[in-house]
Design an enzyme around this catalytic site. Structure first.
Site, PDB file in Angstrom:
ATOM      1  N   ASP A   1       0.832  -1.197   0.000  1.00  0.00           N
ATOM      2  CA  ASP A   1       0.000   0.000   0.000  1.00  0.00           C
ATOM      3  C   ASP A   1       0.874   1.257   0.000  1.00  0.00           C
ATOM      4  OD1 ASP A   1      -2.875   0.896   0.305  1.00  0.00           O
ATOM      5  OD2 ASP A   1      -1.993   1.925   2.034  1.00  0.00           O
TER       6      ASP A   1
ATOM      7  N   GLU B   1       1.399  -0.603  -5.161  1.00  0.00           N
ATOM      8  CA  GLU B   1       0.158   0.158  -5.345  1.00  0.00           C
ATOM      9  C   GLU B   1       0.540   1.632  -5.298  1.00  0.00           C
ATOM     10  OE1 GLU B   1      -3.534   2.280  -3.708  1.00  0.00           O
ATOM     11  OE2 GLU B   1      -1.630   1.939  -2.699  1.00  0.00           O
TER      12      GLU B   1
END
Length: 686
Positions: free
Chosen positions: A415, A444
């Site tokens: 993330d 990401e």
């Protein structure tokens, strides 16, 4: 001014010493440069001068290229020396292509770090053969040239690189040549040259002959990934929403019950957002509300509670025994589990109490929660990576990843990695890969292009990309051309996610069922890696008004979905994933070519791997029928414009023939917004 006695002599001696040192340096530089007579440059897999490793895939052939040339007209040769880092090195000859470009096709068997260098040299025997061939054809006396050839063969015997059998071949050749030397004359010269200059002798000398002016390039790194780094189909779901009842928190056993569904759709990676304990301080309610109700589960990205942190499981999901059962069941279904690695903490995370030096504190003594102004994330706080956090936090985060690796996880979606230091990722990923070279990290990172590319350089095997927002024909062609033809192809493998829990693109909001089919077809056929977030298959796209976010998002509440509701596109997903498994052309990314279609709403492209040639047409307009004239790429098969080619419609299975380069097609997005054709070259297997 008076000059002190003796000073001129000292100055003379200093000048002489300086001159001698300069001469020595000059000679050293001369010999160093003279030794590197050939030029090696433009190496295809050299990233930032060798600072970073290019990426290839174990068991899959790749082509490495370089510009290699020398002065004059002598024949030259080149090879690559390659091996695992610290292991055995093998040598493979390179082949001349055109315009001083050389290439070699290689396949490396195992994942891990490799190293390679290129070598080049003047091939005196090939030069000799080329020149003597011309002289002999012109009727000139080649007696002396034949003696030069014998000397080159003799030098090869003394070179020390010939194996025993090769030495015996050379000795036999020289012995036979000696028998032909008398009587001397044109006939004997012709016979001798026929033997000394035979093609098989040229091939032998290429392997073992003297390497004059041998030039060696610097050693370059190469990272070898396993196949899933380049070819994978991801399905993302929230484990807590798998009970079928929004009033009951899902468990790992509920996820096990969903495995046949995911595999039936044809996916091979099942990805979970964080599955760790969720904090209660500043917990978010439904639709990101700051006023949660008692039963709201909170965001799974608010990691950490008294039950533990990044190395713990959310108690309502189950125990580690349950997790192991899930991992085993997934493996039996041909699925690999990917976990989310989110470096952030809820205010209740144990690290805050145990390591306050890892966090930022405000002047009033309160901890600083995460912000991306004007957005605020009151339920999470970020770590910092320097000051008192270096190196202890770095070790702790590495150990979190290795903890899950020991539990069988080999894929991590990370993330927001672009908000953490590049040096940390380079160090941490290398540390993990020393334990297991097959671990895959997906970045990401919806951020600036150069930042995304840097993350690929420091070790990320895959990356989210701008595909999610590339909808027009021109921008798809421009972006995909960049990804597949520039240096990016060696360092950044995109994963074409069509949607995520955070991103409900406007194209999907307004495109309806046809729009979902368009984006699915593009992602699955353009990308080697692609993914969908659960709900995409039923065309769920209800937005928060004015935002690219899902209304009633699973990030903040438990949902139950009817995956058979009317209008689903599960058959499209099954079809495309089946074709991806069956066709080698779809298992690569950089083999993409765009073709002409006379309509700005239609994207035409092809992919080829060996005899497998696929042609695609996609109607990018989800609301209107589009007709267009397109070109059949007959030239790819060496056929003229008026030739015919056999075609199979991979959607319906029928076969037919296209006659000529120009064809016409109409596509109704309500019927099928994409077409996939397999073209057969004359003589290719059907």
């Amino acid at each position: 001014m008076a000059v002190a006695p003796g000073r001129p002599k000292r100055r003379t001696r200093q000048v002489a010493e300086a001159g001698a040192a300069s001469a020595s340096l000059s000679e050293s530089r001369l010999h160093a440069l003279a030794a590197e007579r050939l030029a090696i440059e433009g190496v295809s897999h050299e990233i930032d001068g060798g600072r970073f490793a290019a990426k290839v895939v174990a068991g899959r052939a790749f082509t490495l290229e370089a510009d290699i040339f020398s002065d004059g007209h002598d024949s030259i040769d080149a090879a690559i020396q390659i091996g695992s880092r610290g292991g055995a090195v093998s040598e493979h000859p390179m082949e001349f292509v055109v315009n001083d470009r050389w290439q070699v096709e290689l396949t490396l068997p195992e994942a891990g770090m490799a190293e390679f260098t290129l070598i080049a040299w003047r091939d005196l025997f090939a030069t000799w053969r080329k020149e003597v061939t011309k002289k002999h054809a012109a009727g000139q006396d080649i007696s002396l040239e034949l003696e030069e050839g014998r000397q080159l063969l003799d030098a090869a015997l003394k070179e020390g690189r010939a194996a025993r059998e090769e030495k015996e071949q050379l000795k036999a050749l020289l012995k036979d040549d000696k028998g032909l030397m008398k009587p001397a004359g044109p006939d004997s010269n012709a016979a001798r040259f026929a033997r000394l200059g035979a093609p098989e002798v040229l091939a032998l000398m290429r392997r073992i002959g003297p390497r004059t002016n041998l030039t060696r390039y610097k050693t370059l790194p190469l990272h070898v990934d396993r196949e899933a780094a380049e070819f994978s189909a991801w399905y993302e779901l929230m484990p807590r929403s798998q009970s079928g009842d929004p009033a009951r928190h899902g468990t790992f056993d509920d996820v096990i019950a969903r495995l046949p569904y995911v595999r039936d759709l044809g996916f091979d990676v099942l990805y979970f957002p964080p599955i760790h304990p969720i904090g209660k301080t500043n917990r978010k309610g439904r639709n990101n509300s700051l006023t949660p109700t008692e039963g709201d589960p909170g965001s799974p990205y608010a990691i950490g509670s008294p039950d533990g942190g990044h190395d713990a499981l959310h108690p309502e999901l189950g125990s580690f025994e349950d997790f192991k059962r899930l991992m085993d069941a997934a493996r039996e279904h041909g699925l690999e589990i990917a976990l989310d690695f989110a470096i952030q903490c809820s205010p209740d995370h144990p690290w805050i109490r145990e390591h306050p030096e890892w966090f930022d504190w405000r002047p009033d003594g309160t901890i600083k929660f995460a912000e991306n102004p004007p957005k605020k994330y009151e339920d999470i706080v970020n770590v910092h990576f320097y000051r008192g956090a270096l190196p202890s936090l770095w070790y702790a985060l590495r150990d979190v990843v290795l903890f899950w690796v020991r539990h069988g996880v080999r894929i991590f979606r990370v993330d927001n990695p672009h908000t953490k230091p590049f040096p940390f990722w380079e160090w941490m990923i290398a540390e993990v890969r020393e334990v297991d070279p097959g671990v895959i990290f997906l970045a990401e990172a919806f951020t600036r292009p150069k930042v995304m590319k840097r993350l690929g350089k420091v070790g990320y095997a895959q990356s989210y990309s701008y595909f999610t927002w590339r909808n027009e024909k021109w921008e798809l062609e421009e972006y995909l051309t960049e990804l597949t033809t520039t240096e990016s192809r060696h360092v950044m493998r995109p994963n074409f996610f069509v949607n995520t829990p955070d991103i409900n693109p406007k194209y999907l909001q307004t495109g309806g069922r046809a729009g979902h089919r368009v984006r699915l077809a593009l992602a699955a056929t353009l990308g080697g890696n692609y993914g969908v977030y659960s709900g995409f298959e039923i065309c769920e796209a209800t937005p928060v008004p004015g935002k690219e976010e899902y209304l009633d998002s699973e990030k903040y509440e438990i949902r139950a979905w009817d995956m058979d509701r009317p209008g689903h596109i599960k058959d499209d997903i099954r079809l495309l994933n089946r074709l991806r498994r069956e066709h080698p052309a779809l298992q690569q990314f950089t083999n993409l070519t765009f073709y002409h279609a006379g309509n700005e709403q239609v994207l035409a492209y092809g992919k080829q791997a060996g005899d497998d040639f696929l042609l695609f047409h996609v109607n990018l307009d989800p609301h209107n029928v589009q007709s267009f004239q397109f070109e059949v790429p007959l030239w790819e098969f060496g056929l003229p414009d008026d030739a015919s080619v056999e075609v199979r419609d991979l959607i319906h299975g029928n076969r037919f023939t296209w006659h000529g380069k120009s064809q016409w097609l109409e596509m109704d997005p309500e019927t099928r917004p994409y077409a996939i054709w397999q073209l057969f070259a004359p003589g290719a297997p059907r």
